[in-house]
Structures are given as C-alpha cells and as structure tokens.
Design a protein around this motif. Structure first.
Motif, PDB file in Angstrom:
ATOM      1  N   GLU A  24      85.226  22.410  21.567  1.00  0.00           N
ATOM      2  CA  GLU A  24      86.123  23.550  21.424  1.00  0.00           C
ATOM      3  C   GLU A  24      87.493  23.229  22.001  1.00  0.00           C
ATOM      4  O   GLU A  24      87.617  22.446  22.944  1.00  0.00           O
ATOM      5  CB  GLU A  24      85.546  24.778  22.131  1.00  0.00           C
ATOM      6  CG  GLU A  24      84.220  25.255  21.566  1.00  0.00           C
ATOM      7  CD  GLU A  24      83.661  26.456  22.317  1.00  0.00           C
ATOM      8  OE1 GLU A  24      84.175  27.571  22.111  1.00  0.00           O
ATOM      9  OE2 GLU A  24      82.720  26.252  23.117  1.00  0.00           O
ATOM     10  N   TRP A  28      91.679  28.745  20.762  1.00  0.00           N
ATOM     11  CA  TRP A  28      91.486  28.590  19.320  1.00  0.00           C
ATOM     12  C   TRP A  28      90.120  29.148  18.938  1.00  0.00           C
ATOM     13  O   TRP A  28      89.131  28.940  19.654  1.00  0.00           O
ATOM     14  CB  TRP A  28      91.578  27.108  18.931  1.00  0.00           C
ATOM     15  CG  TRP A  28      91.489  26.872  17.459  1.00  0.00           C
ATOM     16  CD1 TRP A  28      92.133  27.539  16.469  1.00  0.00           C
ATOM     17  CD2 TRP A  28      90.687  25.880  16.800  1.00  0.00           C
ATOM     18  NE1 TRP A  28      91.804  27.032  15.231  1.00  0.00           N
ATOM     19  CE2 TRP A  28      90.915  26.005  15.416  1.00  0.00           C
ATOM     20  CE3 TRP A  28      89.810  24.890  17.253  1.00  0.00           C
ATOM     21  CZ2 TRP A  28      90.295  25.195  14.465  1.00  0.00           C
ATOM     22  CZ3 TRP A  28      89.198  24.079  16.317  1.00  0.00           C
ATOM     23  CH2 TRP A  28      89.438  24.218  14.938  1.00  0.00           C
ATOM     24  N   THR A  29      90.065  29.838  17.817  1.00  0.00           N
ATOM     25  CA  THR A  29      88.816  30.465  17.390  1.00  0.00           C
ATOM     26  C   THR A  29      87.895  29.513  16.636  1.00  0.00           C
ATOM     27  O   THR A  29      86.756  29.861  16.333  1.00  0.00           O
ATOM     28  CB  THR A  29      89.105  31.682  16.484  1.00  0.00           C
ATOM     29  OG1 THR A  29      89.858  31.249  15.335  1.00  0.00           O
ATOM     30  CG2 THR A  29      89.898  32.737  17.243  1.00  0.00           C
ATOM     31  N   SER A  98      84.221  29.279  12.334  1.00  0.00           N
ATOM     32  CA  SER A  98      85.130  30.141  13.079  1.00  0.00           C
ATOM     33  C   SER A  98      84.307  31.075  13.949  1.00  0.00           C
ATOM     34  O   SER A  98      83.379  31.728  13.474  1.00  0.00           O
ATOM     35  CB  SER A  98      86.005  30.951  12.120  1.00  0.00           C
ATOM     36  OG  SER A  98      86.821  31.854  12.830  1.00  0.00           O
ATOM     37  N   LYS A  99      84.643  31.126  15.226  1.00  0.00           N
ATOM     38  CA  LYS A  99      83.881  31.970  16.156  1.00  0.00           C
ATOM     39  C   LYS A  99      84.030  33.450  15.847  1.00  0.00           C
ATOM     40  O   LYS A  99      83.170  34.254  16.208  1.00  0.00           O
ATOM     41  CB  LYS A  99      84.326  31.679  17.594  1.00  0.00           C
ATOM     42  CG  LYS A  99      83.890  30.308  18.099  1.00  0.00           C
ATOM     43  CD  LYS A  99      84.305  30.071  19.536  1.00  0.00           C
ATOM     44  CE  LYS A  99      85.761  29.723  19.643  1.00  0.00           C
ATOM     45  NZ  LYS A  99      86.145  29.270  21.012  1.00  0.00           N
ATOM     46  N   ASP A 100      85.120  33.839  15.173  1.00  0.00           N
ATOM     47  CA  ASP A 100      85.308  35.257  14.856  1.00  0.00           C
ATOM     48  C   ASP A 100      84.932  35.584  13.411  1.00  0.00           C
ATOM     49  O   ASP A 100      85.279  36.640  12.890  1.00  0.00           O
ATOM     50  CB  ASP A 100      86.754  35.682  15.123  1.00  0.00           C
ATOM     51  CG  ASP A 100      87.758  34.893  14.270  1.00  0.00           C
ATOM     52  OD1 ASP A 100      87.323  34.101  13.414  1.00  0.00           O
ATOM     53  OD2 ASP A 100      88.967  35.083  14.468  1.00  0.00           O
ATOM     54  N   TYR A 102      86.022  34.491  10.679  1.00  0.00           N
ATOM     55  CA  TYR A 102      87.225  34.689   9.876  1.00  0.00           C
ATOM     56  C   TYR A 102      87.115  34.026   8.503  1.00  0.00           C
ATOM     57  O   TYR A 102      87.683  34.497   7.519  1.00  0.00           O
ATOM     58  CB  TYR A 102      88.428  34.142  10.638  1.00  0.00           C
ATOM     59  CG  TYR A 102      89.682  33.968   9.818  1.00  0.00           C
ATOM     60  CD1 TYR A 102      90.421  35.079   9.409  1.00  0.00           C
ATOM     61  CD2 TYR A 102      90.136  32.697   9.445  1.00  0.00           C
ATOM     62  CE1 TYR A 102      91.584  34.923   8.648  1.00  0.00           C
ATOM     63  CE2 TYR A 102      91.283  32.541   8.693  1.00  0.00           C
ATOM     64  CZ  TYR A 102      92.003  33.648   8.294  1.00  0.00           C
ATOM     65  OH  TYR A 102      93.142  33.493   7.546  1.00  0.00           O
TER      66      TYR A 102
END
Length: 276
Positions: A24, A28-29, A98-100, A102
């Motif tokens: 990671e 940043w996502t 993408s962790k979110d 997106y």
C-alpha cells in the motif's frame, strides 16, 4: 519540479518473502497484492480479491526475456483461477484493487488499455496479450483520477520488482551530462549514452562496428547476438540497456573495452573522473 518521498507499507501475509504480499502507498485508495502462482488458491478467503481490478501476470521466456500479460476482471480471484489452467508461462501475479470500491467496468477497461500502451512503449517485457485492450470512455474527472491510479500503481509495480512500464532511457534533464564513445574516428563504433541506476543506456542511432575483433571474448559475441534485432545496417534502432559502461562500449567496438575510460563527456572528461 520538486519531488516528494513516498511511504510504502508492505505486509507479508504468510510471514515469508516467497509468499503473498500486500503493498500500500500512503494517502492512496489503491492496494496491490503480489501472489506467487502456486499460492493463488490460498487466496480463496480474501474478500478483496472478489472485487473488480486490474492484474498482471509475470513470467520468463526460455531465452531469459521477461513476459507480462495485462488483464482486468470484475472478479479478480475467479479470473486468476482460470489463468492457472489456460496460461502456463507465468509464475507470479500482481493485482490492483481499490479499497473504496471505486473501480467499475469502464474504469478497469481504461486501466487495462493504458497499462498495455505503457508496457508497449517501454518495450522491456514481451507482452502476451493476443489483442490490444479496448479503451473505454470515461469522464474528464474520472480520467484524471485513473491517471493518478496508474502513476501510483507503477510505483508499486517497480517496488515489487518489475520495471515493465519504465522506459530504458528516462527523459533526460537538459543539465544532465551525456557520454560519448568513438574508436578509430568512428570506424570501430560510435555512440552516445548515459549511466543509470540499472547500468548504462546506449541511445538509439549508435554505429556498431560490423565485425568482431580477433581478441573479442565470447561474452562480446553473446552481447551482439542478444541485441541483433535492435541493429539495422550497423545502426541501433532503439535504446539499449547494458549492465555496465564497458559492456556498452564492447558491444559497439566488437572487442574488449574499459568503458570507464572510453566513455567521455563532450569536453573529453572520462566517465571514471566524473564518477570519482
């Protein structure tokens, strides 16, 4: 332009450098998984890999040239399982999600196309994709975010050991010193290059002596054979990365060479003096 440091966090899932990694970048996502081929099935319980994303399969040809396959999927883990049975040339994959959450289908198609184009332009790896990925249409705002995603992903891919998207010769600063080689008024080789963190880059357009010297070692002949597809009418057609300045100058003259002495600035200063 001022450069800023990057904070990268690595987590060894299996507590083993030869196992699975999570990588990671601060603020940043995006998130990267580095997975050896033999451990893909161990990722069945990783919920994040059930998401959409882009992935890269890495391998090596028998002649030592590195391979890459660039893909996208709405369910990464399922696609990797398919590649276990359909593609035998890879031994490691790197996945980006993408962790979110997106990334949608249009986003990952855009990323796949852009990464393919970057790998093609860098010309470091043999690309195993059979067709050129289609570039999807995204809004101006989405494109800006996806380009930032690509920039950060390239940093992590390089950190994880693959420079598939980095050109051999970076953009040269106008203040940077170039080095020149010329033996026997150019009859036995002539070229321009620059030392880099990986060795020495010989720029395209260099003249390669047409024959080998009688004193040439086998490794000089091997160098010529390795890069013969990058020479046309004794002129190099692309930038070539060598392990050392001496390898680059030996390649040009067709015999032994001390690159630290024979590569010189436009003012005649030897490379060893500049580096000393």
């Amino acid at each position: 332009m001022k450069k800023f440091g990057k904070n990268i966090k690595l987590f060894l899932i299996d507590g083993d450098v030869n196992g699975r990694w999570i990588c990671e970048l601060s603020n940043w996502t995006g998130k990267a998984y580095k997975i050896p081929r033999n451990l893909v099935k161990e990722c069945a319980d990783r919920e994040e890999l059930q998401k959409s994303g882009v992935y890269f399969l890495f391998g090596m040809q028998e002649d030592g040239k590195p391979l890459i396959y660039i893909g996208e999927s709405e369910v990464i883990y399922t696609r990797l399982l398919q590649h276990l049975t359909t593609k035998d040339y890879w031994n490691e994959c790197i996945v980006f999600i993408s962790k979110d959450e997106y990334l949608n289908k249009a986003h990952i198609k855009y990323l796949e196309h852009r990464f393919y184009s970057s790998a093609k332009e860098a010309n470091r790896y043999v690309i195993k994709n059979d067709t050129v990925p289609t570039k999807s249409n995204v809004s101006e705002g989405e494109e800006a975010e996806l380009e930032e995603f690509i920039y950060n992903a390239k940093i992590l891919i390089g950190t994880l050991g693959h420079k598939a998207f980095e050109p051999v010769a970076r953009t040269i600063d106008t203040k940077e010193t170039l080095f020149y080689f010329e033996r026997k008024k150019g009859e036995r080789g002539k070229g321009v290059g620059i030392p880099t963190s990986e060795g020495f880059v010989l720029f395209k357009g260099a003249f390669v002596a047409p024959d080998l010297l009688g004193s040439a070692n086998q490794w000089v002949e091997d160098l010529r054979n390795k890069h013969k597809d990058k020479i046309k009418n004794n002129i190099t057609t692309e930038d070539i990365l060598f392990s050392s300045p001496s390898a680059a100058s030996a390649f040009l003259c067709g015999g032994s060479s001390n690159g630290l002495v024979e590569w010189k600035t436009a003012d005649g200063i030897e490379l060893k003096q500049m580096q000393g």
